[in-house]
Write a protein that holds these residues in place. Sequence first.
Motif, PDB file in Angstrom:
ATOM      1  N   ASP A   1      -4.268   3.928   5.142  1.00  0.00           N
ATOM      2  CA  ASP A   1      -3.587   3.367   6.300  1.00  0.00           C
ATOM      3  C   ASP A   1      -2.524   2.373   5.850  1.00  0.00           C
ATOM      4  O   ASP A   1      -2.823   1.420   5.129  1.00  0.00           O
ATOM      5  N   ARG A   2      -1.305   2.596   6.307  1.00  0.00           N
ATOM      6  CA  ARG A   2      -0.207   1.681   6.011  1.00  0.00           C
ATOM      7  C   ARG A   2       0.099   0.858   7.252  1.00  0.00           C
ATOM      8  O   ARG A   2       0.461   1.402   8.300  1.00  0.00           O
ATOM      9  N   ALA A   3      -0.051  -0.465   7.149  1.00  0.00           N
ATOM     10  CA  ALA A   3       0.165  -1.349   8.288  1.00  0.00           C
ATOM     11  C   ALA A   3       1.617  -1.792   8.347  1.00  0.00           C
ATOM     12  O   ALA A   3       2.186  -2.216   7.341  1.00  0.00           O
TER      13      ALA A   3
ATOM     14  N   ASP B   1       0.911  -3.658   4.094  1.00  0.00           N
ATOM     15  CA  ASP B   1      -0.140  -3.433   3.105  1.00  0.00           C
ATOM     16  C   ASP B   1      -0.817  -2.108   3.416  1.00  0.00           C
ATOM     17  O   ASP B   1      -0.623  -1.528   4.481  1.00  0.00           O
ATOM     18  N   THR B   2      -1.624  -1.615   2.476  1.00  0.00           N
ATOM     19  CA  THR B   2      -2.311  -0.333   2.632  1.00  0.00           C
ATOM     20  C   THR B   2      -3.815  -0.543   2.602  1.00  0.00           C
ATOM     21  O   THR B   2      -4.338  -1.228   1.719  1.00  0.00           O
ATOM     22  N   GLY B   3      -4.505   0.031   3.573  1.00  0.00           N
ATOM     23  CA  GLY B   3      -5.956  -0.026   3.631  1.00  0.00           C
ATOM     24  C   GLY B   3      -6.551   1.322   3.288  1.00  0.00           C
ATOM     25  O   GLY B   3      -5.903   2.365   3.393  1.00  0.00           O
ATOM     26  N   VAL B   4      -7.813   1.304   2.854  1.00  0.00           N
ATOM     27  CA  VAL B   4      -8.524   2.516   2.466  1.00  0.00           C
ATOM     28  C   VAL B   4      -9.804   2.634   3.281  1.00  0.00           C
ATOM     29  O   VAL B   4     -10.544   1.653   3.431  1.00  0.00           O
TER      30      VAL B   4
ATOM     31  N   LEU C   1      -2.863   8.734   6.538  1.00  0.00           N
ATOM     32  CA  LEU C   1      -3.047  10.030   5.902  1.00  0.00           C
ATOM     33  C   LEU C   1      -4.540  10.181   5.654  1.00  0.00           C
ATOM     34  O   LEU C   1      -5.138   9.385   4.921  1.00  0.00           O
ATOM     35  N   GLU C   2      -5.145  11.189   6.279  1.00  0.00           N
ATOM     36  CA  GLU C   2      -6.593  11.333   6.241  1.00  0.00           C
ATOM     37  C   GLU C   2      -6.977  12.748   5.830  1.00  0.00           C
ATOM     38  O   GLU C   2      -6.296  13.719   6.185  1.00  0.00           O
ATOM     39  N   GLY C   3      -8.079  12.844   5.107  1.00  0.00           N
ATOM     40  CA  GLY C   3      -8.605  14.145   4.727  1.00  0.00           C
ATOM     41  C   GLY C   3     -10.102  14.187   4.930  1.00  0.00           C
ATOM     42  O   GLY C   3     -10.793  13.173   4.796  1.00  0.00           O
ATOM     43  N   ALA C   4     -10.629  15.349   5.280  1.00  0.00           N
ATOM     44  CA  ALA C   4     -12.063  15.549   5.463  1.00  0.00           C
ATOM     45  C   ALA C   4     -12.460  16.869   4.824  1.00  0.00           C
ATOM     46  O   ALA C   4     -11.773  17.880   4.996  1.00  0.00           O
ATOM     47  N   LEU C   5     -13.569  16.856   4.087  1.00  0.00           N
ATOM     48  CA  LEU C   5     -14.091  18.047   3.428  1.00  0.00           C
ATOM     49  C   LEU C   5     -15.565  18.187   3.788  1.00  0.00           C
ATOM     50  O   LEU C   5     -16.337  17.226   3.669  1.00  0.00           O
TER      51      LEU C   5
END
Length: 246
Positions: A78-80, A85-88, A56-60
């Motif tokens: 990011d969910r692996a 696990d979840t990465g940022v 799930l990504e967002g850009a402003l």
Amino acid sequence: MKLTKILGFTALAVLAFGQARAQVEVTSGELRLGHERFLDDVVVNGDEEVLSRTSLEGALEIGIGYSGLGAQFDLGLDRAGLLDDTGVNATVHGLYSLPDGVTLGVFAGHDGFGSLDSTHYGIEGAFDTGLISGEGYLMGLADDVSGSAFGIQGGYRVLPSLQVGARLDRANLDDGADASRFGLTADYDVTESFSIGAELGVADGDLPGIGSADEGYIGVQATVGFGDKGGSSFDRRGLLDILPGF
């Protein structure tokens, strides 16, 4: 702390410069939901496992008056599938828009995944003529994963609502590890602000703390854009973006 410093100092610099020169305003952005996975399962500790990544990504993006200067702020989760696990991923871009759809930029950011931390920084450029578009970057990597990377991608609009293209990314790391991906892409504009995309390619890599793989992969993505550009000037940056699944 490193990520906080990068985001904080960059945001303060952009805002301070903007107040000194002209008004700062939000110009465009996008929200993306995607899923990628390797086509074949891998054997881990005697069991077959799926290497996948859901993002799930967002850009402003903000503009600084009429000077052509601006900034883009990216944040991704990011969910692996295998590591559960979840990465940022967080990146700040400074950009300068030239005539004829050309944009130049610099960026700095951070990837965090479990005990793995990677800082990234570099230069980038993009262009969009309406019929043909392209983007490329050179990137340095530091902290737990150090080395360098580059990437290039392009697209051709075969129909008013359909664009096809390709991408290539490659990371060479100081400890002998590496990661790369090559994919063919297609994006279809459902409406002016909503599009769906697909990617089919081959990826290989051997990363500390993550593991190794050499397989074909497939990915799908849905994107909602808004503002003057109907999206962001630059794509996501960082080590996690080179890996279709882990």
